[in-house]
Design an enzyme around this catalytic site. Structure first.
Site, short mmCIF file in Angstrom:
data_model
loop_
_atom_site.label_atom_id
_atom_site.label_comp_id
_atom_site.label_asym_id
_atom_site.label_seq_id
_atom_site.Cartn_x
_atom_site.Cartn_y
_atom_site.Cartn_z
N GLU A 261 41.30 -17.52 -8.27
CA GLU A 261 41.22 -18.99 -8.37
C GLU A 261 42.15 -19.38 -9.51
OE1 GLU A 261 39.75 -21.15 -6.54
OE2 GLU A 261 38.62 -19.76 -5.30
N GLU A 392 51.88 -26.77 -14.49
CA GLU A 392 50.54 -27.19 -14.93
C GLU A 392 50.55 -27.41 -16.45
OE1 GLU A 392 47.43 -24.15 -14.92
OE2 GLU A 392 46.13 -25.57 -13.88
#
Ligand code: NAD
Length: 499
Positions: A261, A392
């Site tokens: 994840e 990010e």
């Protein structure tokens, strides 16, 4: 050494031990790690820095519990009962645990409280799944054979978690894994180890057999030792894509199953026919909650040109009133960045965006509160090829990108290496479904953002990860399927006429 309790603190700094094989142990290296409270910037807890031998002993404990311990013999109903008990203990201690996590990672107490009060649901939902997981009788084309499948636990799981929501993200792994019958070695982030060790006290109190749940504390080395162990059957990792790649490689070495994840650069697509007030609130919650330190942060606002100025105006008006402050103060709306390194990274990415041509509509600097506080930031004049639209930030930074047509909006939204989440804001039901279907992301919210639940699969497309957590699919990640063939005639006489 008394291994029956986690060690009592001698001063204001909490000193904790690791939980291995049902005992509380100091690390064999004698080294420790400090956990810094990002708000006070003071060390508030220390934990052992696990040695390779400590990691090996935790893996051995989990292996023993899986291969030979009573856990292997438990019925799904017995596992479910223990899980429900653990859920009740989490509910009982939710406030205390929320406070611990807030001190460890600087996230708002009110946000952590919401999270912890909901956390028992993972144990309750997957307790139900434990008793419903079943194989199937297969439609055999051989009259003298019956074939069926069994769902069996995958084995020993290494769970590695990041600092932003340590126990919630652990729960995504632990609840389905325990339901399946797996055993665990958990390694929380070196920045936020305390809540996972305190959580282990609840596991012990609930009565799980020794070795089913083990916690080692340490940094990248401890993580590397753990994932390279041949005695681990499954690695379940949540964290950055860079470390995710290293873990996928380590897993390949022993054919260890891996689920990942990872990060995101998630779009919030706002159409001209949306409810603007709802959209602005959703965008703010999507990117500034948790100081932007969530994997699913809606960090790209893709907004129709005709409402761009109005949306930016309303955003800036609300963002400028966000109350930064002590995470433990229930009136605070945004806390500090979790670490000094994170604080520096956020500011430097904003500076680079400005150098690339983005305009600072609001924020972008250290906040007047000082320390690790960053102002909530809105960057306009962004185009999707800029680094600020591709990488990010993991901070409270929104990049605003205009579009003209629905097709262009979808194209921009999907033009990312990630694919964790997306938001669609429109009052047109056909458009909402059409666009949700076209977005390449593991979760899409229509006129909402950031909703997760134990029953809803969560995970990413592309570089956002491999596999799914939560829901039936999350449970399957912790199960192996075994096919069993049964010969029915009892008359197997010819070795060359089998099947
Ligand atoms: P990180 O990748 O730096 O660290 C995560 C964990 O991996 C830590 O426990 C760390 O000690 C360990 N680790 C580091 N190097 C390792 C190695 N070589 N081998 C094994 N373990 C190693 O991530 P972080 O900075 O703690 O967290 C932020 C990242 O996590 C962001 O990218 C964010 O998007 C991601 N994240 C993803 C989700 C999701 O569900 N998709 C949720 C939360 C956070």
């Amino acid at each position: 050494m008394d291994t029956r309790t986690n060690s009592p603190s001698t001063d204001t700094t909490e000193r904790l031990r690791m939980y291995i094989g049902g005992a509380w142990v100091d690390g064999t290296s004698g080294q420790s790690l400090d956990s810094l409270n990002p708000y006070t910037q003071k060390v508030w807890a220390t934990v052992p820095d696990a040695s390779e031998a400590d990691v090996a002993s935790a893996v051995a404990a989990a292996r023993e519990a899986f291969d030979n311990g009573p856990w292997r013999q438990t019925t799904p109903q017995q596992r479910a009962a223990l899980m429900r008990k653990l859920g009740d203990l989490i509910a009982r201690d939710a406030e205390r645990m929320a406070r611990i996590e807030s001190m460890d990672n600087g996230k708002l107490l009110r946000e952590m409280l919401g999270q912890w009060k909901y956390l028992p649901e993972w144990m309750y939902y997957f307790a139900g799944q434990a008793t419903q997981s079943q194989g199937e009788v297969l439609p055999s084309d051989r009259p003298n054979f019956m074939a069926f499948t069994r769902k069996e636990p995958i084995g020993v799981v290494a769970a590695i978690t990041p600092w932003n929501s340590p126990c919630l993200l652990m729960m995504f792994k632990l609840a389905p894994g325990l339901a399946a019958g797996c055993t665990f070695v958990v390694k929380p982030s070196e920045h936020t180890p305390v809540s996972t060790l305190r959580f282990a006290e609840l596991v012990e109190e609930a009565g799980f057999p020794p070795g089913v749940f083990n916690v080692v504390t340490g940094g990248a080395d401890a993580g590397r030792w753990l994932v390279s162990s041949p005695d681990i059957d499954k690695i379940s990792f949540t964290g950055s894509d860079g470390v995710g790649k290293a873990i996928a490689r380590a897993g390949a070495e022993n054919f260890t199953r891996v689920s990942l994840e990872l990060g995101g650069k998630s779009p919030q697509v706002v159409f001209e026919d949306c409810d603007i007030e709802a959209a602005v609130n959703g965008v703010i919650s999507g990117v500034y909650a948790a100081t932007g330190q969530t994997c699913m942060a809606g960090s790209r606002l893709i907004v129709h040109g005709s409402i761009h100025d109005e949306v930016v105006k309303r955003l800036v008006a609300r963002v400028s009133t966000i109350k930064l402050g002590d995470p433990l103060d229930m009136a605070s709306e945004m806390g500090p960045a979790a670490t000094g390194q994170q604080f520096q990274k956020i500011l430097s990415m904003v500076k680079s965006a400005e150098a690339e041509g983005a305009t600072l509509a609001y924020g972008g600097r250290q906040a007047p509160q000082g320390g690790f506080f960053v102002q909530p930031t809105v960057l306009t004049q962004v185009h999707n090829q800029m680094n600020i639209a591709r990488d990010e930030v993991f901070g409270p930074v929104l990049a605003v990108i205009p579009f003209d047509t629905e097709e262009e909006a979808v194209k921009i939204a999907n033009d990312t290496r990630y694919g964790l989440a997306a938001g669609v804001w429109t009052q047109n039901v056909q458009r909402a479904h059409r666009v949700a279907g076209q977005l390449r992301a593991g979760s899409v919210w229509i006129n909402a953002y950031r909703v997760t639940a134990p029953f809803a699969p969560f995970g990413g497309f592309g570089h956002s990860g491999i596999g799914r957590e939560n829901g039936h699919e999350g449970m399957n990640e912790f199960l192996e399927t075994k096919t069993v063939w049964v010969e029915l005639s009892g008359n197997l006489r010819d070795p060359f006429k089998l099947g």
